[in-house]
Design an enzyme around this catalytic site. Sequence first.
Site, short mmCIF file in Angstrom:
data_model
loop_
_atom_site.label_atom_id
_atom_site.label_comp_id
_atom_site.label_asym_id
_atom_site.label_seq_id
_atom_site.Cartn_x
_atom_site.Cartn_y
_atom_site.Cartn_z
N SER A 278 0.65 -1.18 -0.12
CA SER A 278 -0.05 0.03 -0.05
C SER A 278 0.78 1.09 -0.11
CB SER A 278 -1.00 0.04 1.21
OG SER A 278 -2.13 0.91 1.01
N ASP B 97 -6.22 -3.57 -2.31
CA ASP B 97 -4.95 -3.35 -1.39
C ASP B 97 -4.34 -4.43 -0.71
OD1 ASP B 97 -3.66 -2.45 1.34
OD2 ASP B 97 -4.77 -0.63 0.62
#
Length: 313
Positions: free
Chosen positions: A52, A182
Site C-alpha cells: 500500500s 490493497d
Amino acid sequence: MGDVSTEKETFRVLSLDGGGAKGFYTLGALKEIEALAGCRLCEKFDLIYGTSTGSIIAALLGLGKSVDEIEALYRKHVVTVMSAWRPSQKTAALDALAADVFRELRFDAFKTDIGIVGTRWKEERPIIFKTNRRQAFRGKATFEPGFGCTIADAVIGSCSAYPFFEKKFVTTSAGERIEVRDGGFVANNPTLYAIVDAIESLGIARSDVRVVSIGVGEYPSPKLPTWSVRKWASKLPTMVFLQKTMEISAQSMDQLRRVMFRDVATVRVHARYTQPEMATDMLEVDLEKLGLLWQRGRDCAREAEEELKAYLA
C-alpha cells in the site's frame, strides 16, 4: 541481536508497512536510515518490499529516489488523495500521483530487487509484483518482471483499499485481467513475504539475511469536529473494519515472523503512541500532524540507531 557480520555475503532486506497517510512516519524513519547508510537506499538494500503506501515508497526507493525527494512527493499528493470524498475522486488523485512519479516505467527500471504486495481479490490470495526471475517460486521459465505491468499499475493495485478507492484491474503480459486490491488485506506488514523471498526463492542463508522492517506507528483515534466529512467517514462500519483489518494484519504478520524466523536478524521500527496529540488515522490530511508523525518515525529509528548501524555496515 548479537554480533552482525559485515562481510560481503550479508543480504539486506527493507520492508515497509501500509497505512495510508501514516506513511509519513515511515519516511521519518527512512530519513535516519538513509543518513546512517550514507547513500541512496537502493544501493544499500538488496530487496525492498512494500504494501500500500509502503509500496509507493518502496518503488520510489527502488528507482533511486532519495528520502527527501519522496517526502516532497508525499507532501504534494497525499493530502489531495486522502481529502477526496468519493472513491472516484480518491482513485483519480492516486492515478495522478502514479502518473506524476512513475509515468510508464516498468519493473526493469528498478535499481534493486522489489516486491509490491497486492491482493488478488477474486482468487482470495496474494499477488506480489517482483523484479527478478530468481524471486519466482513457480513459473521461472515464463517469468515477466511485474507480470509485464507498469510500476504505476502495480502500486495503484497495492493501494486500492476498496470501497474507498475504485476497483483496480491490471492486465498482465500473458493477457490475464486481474482484479487487484490493497495489499493490506493479505499482508499490511510484508516482512514475512520478504524473508521467504530472500531465503526460499533467492537462496540466501538465514544467517546472512538482515531485515529492517518499518511500520507506521499505532495511535489513538482522532476526535474530529462534528461537521467534518472525515469524522463521518471514519465512523462508517466499512472504514472501521478496514482500519482494524490492516492493523490486525500488520501485527499478525509480525508475530508469525517472530515465530517462524526468530533466527533471522530483524530490527522493527514501530511504536505505539497514546498521547492525545498523537491521535490520527490513515486518512490524516493535516500537514502539521503528518509532520509530527514524520518526527516520531525519526525518533523511533534513532532509538534503534546502534542496531541499524550494525545492519548497514
